[in-house]
Design an enzyme around this catalytic site. Structure first.
Site, PDB file in Angstrom:
ATOM      1  N   GLY A   1       0.799  -1.210   0.000  1.00  0.00           N
ATOM      2  CA  GLY A   1       0.000   0.000   0.000  1.00  0.00           C
ATOM      3  C   GLY A   1       0.840   1.273   0.000  1.00  0.00           C
ATOM      4  O   GLY A   1       0.319   2.376  -0.090  1.00  0.00           O
TER       5      GLY A   1
ATOM      6  N   GLY B   1       6.231   1.841  -7.354  1.00  0.00           N
ATOM      7  CA  GLY B   1       6.387   1.405  -8.733  1.00  0.00           C
ATOM      8  C   GLY B   1       6.382   2.560  -9.715  1.00  0.00           C
ATOM      9  O   GLY B   1       7.192   2.599 -10.660  1.00  0.00           O
TER      10      GLY B   1
ATOM     11  N   SER C   1       3.491  -6.953 -20.379  1.00  0.00           N
ATOM     12  CA  SER C   1       2.788  -7.174 -19.119  1.00  0.00           C
ATOM     13  C   SER C   1       1.775  -8.293 -19.196  1.00  0.00           C
ATOM     14  O   SER C   1       1.136  -8.498 -20.237  1.00  0.00           O
ATOM     15  CB  SER C   1       2.015  -5.904 -18.722  1.00  0.00           C
TER      16      SER C   1
ATOM     17  N   HIS D   1      -0.430   0.552 -14.545  1.00  0.00           N
ATOM     18  CA  HIS D   1       0.292   1.270 -15.612  1.00  0.00           C
ATOM     19  C   HIS D   1      -0.514   2.457 -16.128  1.00  0.00           C
ATOM     20  O   HIS D   1       0.049   3.521 -16.412  1.00  0.00           O
ATOM     21  CB  HIS D   1       0.643   0.311 -16.754  1.00  0.00           C
TER      22      HIS D   1
END
Lengths: 432, 432, 432, 432
Positions: free
Chosen positions: A263, A267, A292, A360
């Site tokens: 949390g 990234g 991905s 992303h």
């Protein structure tokens, strides 16, 4: 009720499930730590408390968490009085008094435990244990809130260090990459070695208080053209390319290593700092993209309803070996359309249902391409029907995409993928 | 009233002293930073905000602090409602809601500013500026509370690194010791060099986010017997002793370097960790002691009332050169007794009036000896009538002394000093 | 004949097997390098020469070595004249002139090649290649003499750095240990990892010019009591002992890594420096001993002549599985006696025939104990009939033993081993 | 005569000036070292020998050097026999035998002394002492030849490490720059600090065996336009320029630090590697030039013969303050012409008489410009009449100039300087 009186009650009650001696000892250390005014003594007590904690078994830890949740929270009456006093006179003194009352004593306890040698690592470990039991013990969420608050502050970007990982990195750290890798399992030292060759890059964030422990790491392949399949990237025997002729940096794996920091997001930062780093080393790189997984596709597909012909086609997927041997011509076409639909239309609230897509797209990347048979591993087939996605980080558009995503829930996608989604036989969802 | 509306009002009012454009820009960066959900974008905005802040002149900074104090504090009504809700139902959710309301937005702002490169140093600098104006602007104390809270957490012992300073240390750092030294000024590189010779030790705490910046440092002389005078220790030409024949470690200077970290205490830890370090390197050391100034003695003495004969003796101190040339035999005796009285009986609340005494006694040291003409420098004569004190850190008694000091306000002192204080012609204070 | 004229002749001769263009190029670089007066230009030429050399195939290298041996040696006539001149007038000038004539131009060539980046590594590699062909090309021994002379000077103890190898060492280096280990093969990363656990130590010498390349390394186990079998030390699953309770340091493997440094001895130094290092870290260690193979035993045994009964017993060794299943009671007793005899009496010149015995006894160690079934690996059985030796390094006696060994060829051995050797049925060798 | 018999003779002779006990001890260590076969024992003996050597006074060192020169040289007869044997049969064995005889035992002695901790530094120091006495003791030149031979091999470019010196460098090293600087004395830490600011660069070569000891260092100023005066570069108060706007790198000081390495040249390499390094950091730099003294100009001028008018003008230089106050218009013009003549025409053999000119021209630089009043310091006036030279390193021409200089003694100079030299009233030297 104070921790001490709670203890007395429990012990007096003679309950078999009562607080045992080790917890009594741990609590007495915790209370001594909160009472201590000297930093040097605090360090020693904190060390003792953590040693006792580490020796607890699972049941005892649960008791300890229960007590932390119950007895180290602010007292509602006291808090209300302090709030009322602040309303009457919003002075600095009353604000500070109110803040003191509202902050759970746990927070100060954790801050002081952090003074011990290895304290930060111990608290990250404590939160990992806590999170594992949180669903069964919802009352612990207050503890989690305090730990998360502190860890977020301590793992602030300012305190992280980006480091390149390569074959010069100590084995101690490399071994952890092998353990932690969560996307495409590293099958041994030889596999890791290939992933650290000259046509690859690997970067991780580290924190001064967790030496030798990667926080998060990312694996990159330098390629000519955007990779469409992951198996060639994982092939030990693949010839090592020349980074100087590469025009794409393919992010093919990103792994959060510390369960106890769940949390607290790293990234987004990591991808962009690595992109900057790579741009510096290889100014000729033209595209930063991911290869991905689409981890939620098959699970969602199971629940979707199709009409006769398509349903028949999709029924073939029940055979685990459906993709081996000849395929009906229409199946790939259908699956690609449905997958595009899944990524663009299937929602979790206002965001995409697929967690990797959420990550992303939320970072500001654009969904660029779907790749048939991109991941033919058992896991790739089971989760994504073998399809992989390329998300592209166009450095010039990343901030704009990121804002549009969070403000208006717009998904940046290439025309080709938009077209695939429109061709999907499923009905367009009602406009929200 | 939000920052934006406050700005509009100020601007609408057209006041010449109104918020100028640079502050408007700074506030817009701050608000954007608070609204931003991506860490990477946050880093960039934080960097911009700090750049604008640094370029502000003094008046503009004052305006910025005024706005931070006024508009980034919790709203009393909202807080009261959240507290009431928590009283009605002390659930985790309501506790978290209350905490969110009570925490000033400033805190989150500072946390996010800390993400910029150099953010921690900038915030330490900001607090330094703030503290300089705090007496004139008491309303800023709420800002100080937030900064202190965060800095205390970030400069937690777990995040400090003890390092030895010697002649191998980069000049960049050594130069700062010369600048910062606050007890016995370092008169140049040659002076520093002597203080780093083989019969000396110097240690400092460093923090990963303030590279090349000592947080606090301590200077130690390894001696045979406990030093009674500081001038020999500061003498460039003193022969370099052999550490292997030393039996005492004399702490003769300790300096906090960062004004912006005032009130966040490191000295206690530093002394004890250095003592441990020295014990490891030189197991034959038998005593860890200070050679300390008594900075408040003369100022207190001015106000004390003495009877005829003693008053006449003490009147000689009005002559700045009183100690040069012959002295009446009774004067040293009297001054030593009065000084012992000052250290043991003169109080600030329940603690000693002398700040250095408060520090070492609070750390658990014992007042061991007073030294006539221990510091004959101009400053030493002006503040302490030339007397210096030895405080001893008996490792086995430090914790006990520390507790007795804080719980019962007991001062650990040698019988000799107790005797001196009893012989002082001033009346014993009433028992408290 | 100069290199150039030799070339012309070869080329003129039109022989197909003549010097090819690449060697011509290489020689022209070498001659340019010898003629060059500027260091900077020399570095560049040296780099080019080494690049050409590295690209040569085996046959071309042989030609190059032939030319180096033939054309870069001192001219006998010139040397004799210079020697004569020195005899007539032993002045400094004539000595220097003589030295210049006697030193082969090769030496200066190698010194200058060493200036290139990576030059030292290239020369170590060149000597490795040279040594591989030396038996077939005895004329190359003059080249070897020059390389050995220079490498011995450059790899002087003063230029070596002792470093501990552990799990923090870069994988790049660890991988090389796995490759190089010559005594007890490392079977993979997991095996290496066990050998670097907390009850083990590993040290290597490194040289600044061969970064990441161990020169020689040694593996040590910290044990209670002197180890008698090697398999437990190599057992991955063996529990990790506590070094603080160990009283022995067992050197169980020592490996020279660089073929190109053959004959330049480091092992003597390494063992003794490691012993010092361990003594510092673990002052309670009482014994430094090896657990060593006896590699020449079986080969020597094949050729030894025994009488009837013993011959029959020893004939059992022809069965590769002789040690599995029941053994005649007398066989172990006999083998141990014969082995002791082999170590103490079988000679190579005046030194022991066994090379490992020569090494440790020459270092000043004492032969302490023989261990039945000390190494039951295939190799251990094949070479040593499974027997292993403990050589002890008594720090106080090492120099005395070393001197006695080299001056009088005395072998330091325990009474037990002396006794075993006397009990051997073979005749005592004639006194020398 | 062996060292031992020489000793006996001396001692037997009972001469008061005989070899004293300390030298006897030193020689016995030296001989033991040469006889020792074990590296570990050698290290210890080497350390003892060096300790005894260091404790010798000057007279004793002279005796030691005398013995080294006399008794550790090759025996002429033995050498001649070996040379004759090699002439008869130029086999590898006989070559090796000859080499062994020709190499003085001193060389092996020095090689073994180098094994001691600090051995290299001790040998560099020994050569420094030796060189100081060489003129008075020409017989020591054979010792110097051996030391120079070994040091040249050990300080081979491959073993040097280029490092940037800046304000982060340990004070220990910076202090040495202050001590060693030989061109423009560093007047204190503040002066050094200015020379390490952001518009300057400083680089040095280091060797692994002389830690913290620069071998040679160079100071560079990054400027706009080629500097003509050195005083502005040495001005503490000069504003710090921006390196990004600089187009010239001015090498204004280069100092060899180790007297004991005299004659082993590093400057050529250092300048060119630093130029490469700077080109990498600042690709926009267009010119690498020096601002150099002309140290031999005034001394040569004293001896030159001028005609009446010029002689009268130049006679003014006898007044040390000649350059202060008004100057006859013709004097600067004349001095510049004569200086150009000095640099281009005055010779030492076939090379320029001026040593700085020899160094830079030999490196391949070109003489670009003379600067009137380039160095107005006392030393600058006394040596160079205040004139300084700019030598330019055109990277593309450096190798060509270097070759032309060494092969044909061509001096690369700008047309302007050629013209000045032609205008000089002195006669052109006869063509050689």
């Amino acid at each position: 009720m104070s921790a001490a009186s709670f203890l007395r009650k429990l012990i007096a009650g003679g309950s078999k499930g009562g607080v045992d001696e080790r917890i009594e000892l741990l609590l007495s250390h915790c209370n001594a730590l909160l009472a201590e005014s000297g930093e040097y003594a605090s360090m020693a007590i904190a060390g003792q408390a953590l040693a006792v904690y580490k020796a607890l078994d699972e049941r005892a830890r649960q008791q300890f968490f229960d007590i932390l949740a119950r007895d180290y929270s602010p007292a509602p009456d006291v808090v209300a009085r302090a709030a009322e006093a602040y309303r009457e006179d919003p002075s600095p003194e009353r604000l500070e008094a109110l803040q003191n009352e509202v902050e759970p004593r746990r927070q100060e306890l954790f801050r002081r435990l952090n003074m011990a040698a290895g304290g930060t690592a111990a608290l990250v470990g404590m939160r990992k244990t806590l999170l594992q039991g949180l669903r069964a013990h919802p009352q612990w969420s207050v503890i989690d809130a305090d730990l998360r608050h502190l860890l977020r502050s301590w793992f602030n970007r300012g305190f992280l260090r980006l480091e390149r990982i390569d074959w010069r990195t100590p084995a101690l750290v490399l071994e952890k990459l092998i353990d932690y890798e969560a996307v495409h399992a590293i099958r041994g030292w030889w596999d890791l070695r290939r992933r650290l060759e000259n046509d690859r890059r690997c970067f991780a964030f580290f924190h001064a208080q967790l030496p030798d422990e990667p926080i998060i790491f990312i694996e990159v392949a330098l390629t000519r053209g955007m990779s469409a399949q992951v198996q060639p990237l994982l092939d030990k025997g693949a010839p090592v390319g020349s980074p100087s002729s590469a025009d794409c940096a393919m992010f093919y794996s990103i792994t959060n290593c510390q369960e106890g920091l769940r949390g607290i997001s790293f990234g987004n930062l990591l991808i962009k700092q690595v992109a900057e780093e790579l741009k510096r080393e290889f100014p000729h790189l033209r595209r930063f993209a991911t290869l991905s997984p689409i981890p939620g596709f098959r699970a969602w597909l199971e629940k979707a309803t199709f009409n006769g012909e398509n349903a028949a086609l999709l029924a073939r997927l029940k055979d685990p070996a459906w993709h081996l041997g000849g395929l009906p011509e229409d199946l790939p076409k259908l699956l690609m359309r449905v997958c595009a639909y899944y990524l663009l239309r299937a929602k979790h609230g206002k965001e995409p249902l697929d967690p990797v897509a959420r990550f992303h797209l939320g970072n500001g990347a654009a969904l660029e391409r779907l790749n048939w048979m991109g991941d033919t591993s058992e896991q790739g087939m089971a989760r994504s029907a073998g399809i992989m996605a390329n998300y592209v980080y166009w450095l010039a558009e990343v901030e704009h995409n990121h804002e549009a995503y969070f403000r208006e829930h717009v998904i940046a996608a290439s025309p080709a993928i938009e077209k695939l989604a429109r061709e999907c036989p499923l009905p367009a969802p009602a406009a929200t």
